[in-house]
Each structure stands twice: as structure tokens, then as C-alpha cells.
Scaffold this motif. Structure first.
Motif, PDB file in Angstrom:
ATOM      1  N   ALA A 307       0.822  -1.210   0.000  1.00  0.00           N
ATOM      2  CA  ALA A 307       0.000   0.000   0.000  1.00  0.00           C
ATOM      3  C   ALA A 307       0.856   1.259   0.000  1.00  0.00           C
ATOM      4  CB  ALA A 307      -0.937  -0.002   1.203  1.00  0.00           C
ATOM      5  N   GLU A 308       1.899   1.265   0.801  1.00  0.00           N
ATOM      6  CA  GLU A 308       2.770   2.439   0.866  1.00  0.00           C
ATOM      7  C   GLU A 308       3.464   2.675  -0.470  1.00  0.00           C
ATOM      8  OE1 GLU A 308       5.387   1.748   4.131  1.00  0.00           O
ATOM      9  OE2 GLU A 308       3.876   2.218   5.663  1.00  0.00           O
ATOM     10  N   ALA A 309       3.929   1.597  -1.112  1.00  0.00           N
ATOM     11  CA  ALA A 309       4.611   1.727  -2.401  1.00  0.00           C
ATOM     12  C   ALA A 309       3.651   2.161  -3.501  1.00  0.00           C
ATOM     13  CB  ALA A 309       5.279   0.405  -2.772  1.00  0.00           C
ATOM     14  N   ALA A 310       2.420   1.637  -3.476  1.00  0.00           N
ATOM     15  CA  ALA A 310       1.444   1.964  -4.517  1.00  0.00           C
ATOM     16  C   ALA A 310       0.857   3.358  -4.331  1.00  0.00           C
ATOM     17  CB  ALA A 310       0.319   0.930  -4.518  1.00  0.00           C
ATOM     18  N   LEU A 311       0.867   3.845  -3.093  1.00  0.00           N
ATOM     19  CA  LEU A 311       0.289   5.153  -2.821  1.00  0.00           C
ATOM     20  C   LEU A 311       1.145   6.295  -3.356  1.00  0.00           C
ATOM     21  CD1 LEU A 311      -1.979   6.766  -1.502  1.00  0.00           C
ATOM     22  CD2 LEU A 311      -0.724   6.636   0.671  1.00  0.00           C
ATOM     23  N   ARG A 312       2.449   6.121  -3.367  1.00  0.00           N
ATOM     24  CA  ARG A 312       3.335   7.212  -3.791  1.00  0.00           C
ATOM     25  C   ARG A 312       3.018   7.730  -5.193  1.00  0.00           C
ATOM     26  NH1 ARG A 312       7.157   4.337  -0.524  1.00  0.00           N
ATOM     27  NH2 ARG A 312       7.805   3.036  -2.271  1.00  0.00           N
ATOM     28  N   PRO A 313       2.898   6.873  -6.221  1.00  0.00           N
ATOM     29  CA  PRO A 313       2.575   7.410  -7.555  1.00  0.00           C
ATOM     30  C   PRO A 313       1.164   7.978  -7.660  1.00  0.00           C
ATOM     31  CG  PRO A 313       2.617   5.016  -7.597  1.00  0.00           C
ATOM     32  CD  PRO A 313       3.171   5.422  -6.273  1.00  0.00           C
ATOM     33  N   ILE A 314       0.253   7.508  -6.800  1.00  0.00           N
ATOM     34  CA  ILE A 314      -1.090   8.090  -6.789  1.00  0.00           C
ATOM     35  C   ILE A 314      -1.040   9.498  -6.223  1.00  0.00           C
ATOM     36  CG2 ILE A 314      -3.417   7.899  -5.825  1.00  0.00           C
ATOM     37  CD1 ILE A 314      -3.049   4.863  -5.815  1.00  0.00           C
ATOM     38  N   ARG A 315      -0.317   9.673  -5.135  1.00  0.00           N
ATOM     39  CA  ARG A 315      -0.139  11.006  -4.561  1.00  0.00           C
ATOM     40  C   ARG A 315       0.508  11.953  -5.568  1.00  0.00           C
ATOM     41  NH1 ARG A 315      -3.422  11.495  -0.315  1.00  0.00           N
ATOM     42  NH2 ARG A 315      -2.960  10.128   1.431  1.00  0.00           N
ATOM     43  N   ARG A 316       1.483  11.439  -6.289  1.00  0.00           N
ATOM     44  CA  ARG A 316       2.147  12.278  -7.278  1.00  0.00           C
ATOM     45  C   ARG A 316       1.170  12.711  -8.366  1.00  0.00           C
ATOM     46  NH1 ARG A 316       7.776  11.134 -10.632  1.00  0.00           N
ATOM     47  NH2 ARG A 316       8.095  13.289 -11.260  1.00  0.00           N
ATOM     48  N   MET A 317       0.297  11.775  -8.784  1.00  0.00           N
ATOM     49  CA  MET A 317      -0.727  12.127  -9.775  1.00  0.00           C
ATOM     50  C   MET A 317      -1.619  13.255  -9.271  1.00  0.00           C
ATOM     51  SD  MET A 317      -4.014   9.891 -11.112  1.00  0.00           S
ATOM     52  CE  MET A 317      -4.808   9.925  -9.499  1.00  0.00           C
ATOM     53  N   LEU A 318      -2.082  13.106  -8.030  1.00  0.00           N
ATOM     54  CA  LEU A 318      -2.982  14.111  -7.475  1.00  0.00           C
ATOM     55  C   LEU A 318      -2.297  15.467  -7.350  1.00  0.00           C
ATOM     56  CD1 LEU A 318      -4.713  11.880  -4.761  1.00  0.00           C
ATOM     57  CD2 LEU A 318      -5.723  12.700  -6.897  1.00  0.00           C
ATOM     58  N   GLU A 319      -1.009  15.459  -6.994  1.00  0.00           N
ATOM     59  CA  GLU A 319      -0.251  16.696  -6.918  1.00  0.00           C
ATOM     60  C   GLU A 319      -0.085  17.328  -8.293  1.00  0.00           C
ATOM     61  OE1 GLU A 319       3.350  15.381  -5.179  1.00  0.00           O
ATOM     62  OE2 GLU A 319       2.482  15.062  -3.176  1.00  0.00           O
ATOM     63  N   MET A 320       0.211  16.501  -9.303  1.00  0.00           N
ATOM     64  CA  MET A 320       0.440  17.025 -10.665  1.00  0.00           C
ATOM     65  C   MET A 320      -0.863  17.437 -11.338  1.00  0.00           C
ATOM     66  SD  MET A 320       3.338  14.264 -11.915  1.00  0.00           S
ATOM     67  CE  MET A 320       3.685  15.007 -13.523  1.00  0.00           C
ATOM     68  N   SER A 321      -1.999  16.985 -10.795  1.00  0.00           N
ATOM     69  CA  SER A 321      -3.301  17.307 -11.392  1.00  0.00           C
ATOM     70  C   SER A 321      -3.990  18.452 -10.660  1.00  0.00           C
ATOM     71  CB  SER A 321      -4.207  16.069 -11.346  1.00  0.00           C
ATOM     72  OG  SER A 321      -3.628  14.999 -12.038  1.00  0.00           O
ATOM     73  N   ALA A 322      -3.356  18.976  -9.619  1.00  0.00           N
ATOM     74  CA  ALA A 322      -3.997  20.021  -8.819  1.00  0.00           C
ATOM     75  C   ALA A 322      -4.207  21.289  -9.647  1.00  0.00           C
ATOM     76  CB  ALA A 322      -3.137  20.312  -7.598  1.00  0.00           C
TER      77      ALA A 322
END
Length: 322
Positions: A307-322
Motif C-alpha cells: 500500500a505504501e509503495a502503490a500510494l506514492r505514484p497516486i499522490r504524485r498524480m494528485l499533486e500534478m493534477s492540482a
């Protein structure tokens, strides 16, 4: 007489009305929120607090204050909600509702694919397993894929997976070389222009709109290409009165609700068909949704390290889509 008929909203029956009332009570008792994808059946959409595409639902999952999240969609969506809410109870009406596109990208094979291109930035479509997300640098959805790839320096190679049609669409649109995994969504890949052209001949004034998971031949003929949410917005804003829609026909319910004076024709995938249907999305029924809230199962569980490893690229997506 026309072969391809416009969509009509189904009537609500007494059993469905009773289930909707029961679900509303259970939501309040459990402090639960129901998230549903546009491709689920109409009554499941009626029961939901938020109906959206993958990006909208990921944001809703991240922002909710509810103690319980019920995700009516396919497994990777419920899994994503759990990644964003590790301490909350995340349920699905039917956790056997998988995604063949996600399953078309085995983790070991994808790791080997990555090793062939060690300098590449890995962008994975959200329609992927937690294991594939963990192997990625950034996750994207169909609504933000172009925006994400544009932010990667042009001298940096990009691996894109698992959907070849979405990856190819972005590649052509940006004029950029990309290394594309050859998976596909069976629902969208089933559309061909030969059949859609027959519907277009019956409705010569209709706009043809298509999801970028469709084949290039369909996208090349479409008047508009966009994510599920973008297609919906286009039908609301357009001055056209008729639309031939090349995506999973579950979206027609919301389109018709928002624009009751317009006509929506499910693009045919075969002669005389009424669209290419995702059988996995349709596994989410109103009865299963009610039972899910009553029993607090099936629950989505993801290993903590994964979960921790998979969450990092999701967080990055949300940051880049802000």
C-alpha cells in the motif's frame, strides 16, 4: 424504422425503491459514503453519494470524512480507495468484479519490461493493480494522462501501460515517442468504425464522441474524444441535440438525466447492438450494495508495504493534477 434507438431512462420499481430507502438508512447509521462509477447500473448510481470517473472518485475517496467507504466499481477502484484511506473500512458490493485490462499486465512481466528501459519514467493508468502502481513513478487517469505526460521532460523516455489505445492516443496527440504496454480494455476495443458508421448514417446530425481507450480508427472519426467525465461535460455544453456515444453505455443514464431534451445513442459494437457492456461493472447490484452495508463485507484489504509503495505514484498524480 431506425435500427439504433436512443437511450430511455428505466422506470423505478417498488423493490428498487425499498432498497434505496434501506441503503439511505444504513448509510446514516454507519457514517458511510457510497462512491459509484458511471458504468454501474442506474439504481446503484441513484444510491451513490458521488458518481464519477476514476479521477473524480479517487479525489472523493481522498477527501471524504466518512468512516466507511463503499465503492461500487471494479476491484482496482476499491483498492485505490483503500490505498488512500488505510485506516478506514473500505467495502465493495462484489469484490469479484475485476478488470481484464488490469489483469492483462502481470507484475513479473511488467518488471522485466521496465528493465529493458531503465531510464524511462513509468506512467501507469489507474486501471491497474496495486502491484503495478507500486512499480510506477506516476499514476494517471484518462482525464489527466495528457496533462501528466506533458509535465515529463521531452528528453526523458516514458513507459506507458497497460492500455495501448490510451497510450497511443496520447503519443499521437503530443507527437512524442512512448514505450507502450500492449494491454487493452475489451469494452472499448470492441468498437469499430464500420459499425459506428451505420449508426451515424441513421443520425446524420449526431456528434460521435469516444473514450480514448477506443481503437485509433474510432478516435480518428470522432467529433470529440475524452474521458468519461469529459464526454459527459461535452454533451451538456454542446449545442448538438443527438450524440452517438462510444464508451460503456452506463454513462448514458447520467447524460440523459442532465440533458433530458437530448438524444443519446449507444455506439454499436456489433450489428444492431446497444453498446459494448462491461459485465464486471454490472456485477454491482442494488441488492449487493444493501447487503454490503448490512454485513460490512466484502472488505478490501491491502498489504501495508504494498500500500505504501502503490500510494506514492497516486499522490504524485494528485499533486500534478492540482
Amino acid at each position: 424504422m431506425k435500427t439504433f434507438l436512443p437511450y430511455r431512462i428505466p422506470a423505478l420499481d417498488d423493490e428498487e425503491r425499498a432498497l434505496l430507502e434501506r441503503i439511505e438508512t444504513l448509510k446514516k447509521e454507519r457514517n458511510a459514503v457510497i462512491l459509484a462509477h458511471y458504468y454501474t447500473v442506474p439504481r446503484v448510481q441513484d444510491a451513490a453519494d458521488v458518481v464519477g470517473d476514476s479521477l473524480a472518485l479517487a479525489r472523493a475517496a481522498e477527501e471524504t470524512d466518512a468512516e466507511v467507504i463503499v465503492f461500487a466499481g471494479v476491484y482496482f477502484m476499491g483498492e485505490t480507495a483503500k490505498l488512500l484511506n488505510p485506516d478506514k473500512l473500505v467495502l465493495m458490493p462484489d469484490n469479484s468484479a475485476g478488470c481484464p485490462l488490469a489483469d492483462s499486465c502481470p507484475t513479473d512481466e511488467f518488471r522485466a519490461f521496465k528493465k529493458e528501459h531503465p531510464d524511462a519514467t513509468v506512467v501507469s493508468y489507474i486501471n491497474s493493480t496495486a502491484e503495478i502502481k507500486a512499480e510506477s513513478d506516476i499514476v494517471c487517469t484518462s482525464s489527466n494522462a495528457e496533462h501528466i505526460v506533458r509535465q515529463i521532460p521531452e528528453d526523458k523516455p516514458v513507459i506507458f501501460g497497460p492500455d495501448r489505445n490510451l497510450g497511443g492516443y496520447i503519443q499521437r496527440k503530443l507527437g512524442r515517442d512512448m514505450i507502450i504496454w500492449q494491454g487493452y480494455c475489451y469494452v472499448h476495443d470492441a468498437y469499430s468504425w464500420d459499425y459506428i458508421a451505420r449508426a451515424a448514417a441513421e443520425y446524420p446530425q449526431a456528434r460521435v464522441i469516444a473514450h480514448p481507450e477506443c481503437r485509433p480508427e474510432v478516435l480518428d472519426h470522432a467529433d470529440f474524444v475524452g474521458s468519461t467525465g469529459a464526454l459527459l461535460a461535452y454533451t451538456e455544453e454542446s449545442d448538438a441535440a443527438e450524440f452517438i456515444v462510444a464508451t460503456e453505455p452506463g454513462i448514458l443514464y447520467e447524460m440523459k438525466k442532465r440533458s433530458p431534451g437530448k438524444s443519446f445513442i449507444a455506439a454499436p459494437a456489433t450489428s444492431g447492438s446497444s453498446g459494448s457492456v462491461c459485465t464486471q461493472m454490472k456485477q454491482n447490484s442494488l441488492k449487493k450494495l444493501c447487503e454490503c452495508l448490512e454485513r460490512s463485507e466484502p472488505e478490501i484489504v491491502v498489504d501495508k508495504d504494498l500500500a505504501e509503495a502503490a500510494l506514492r505514484p497516486i499522490r504524485r498524480m494528485l499533486e500534478m493534477s492540482a
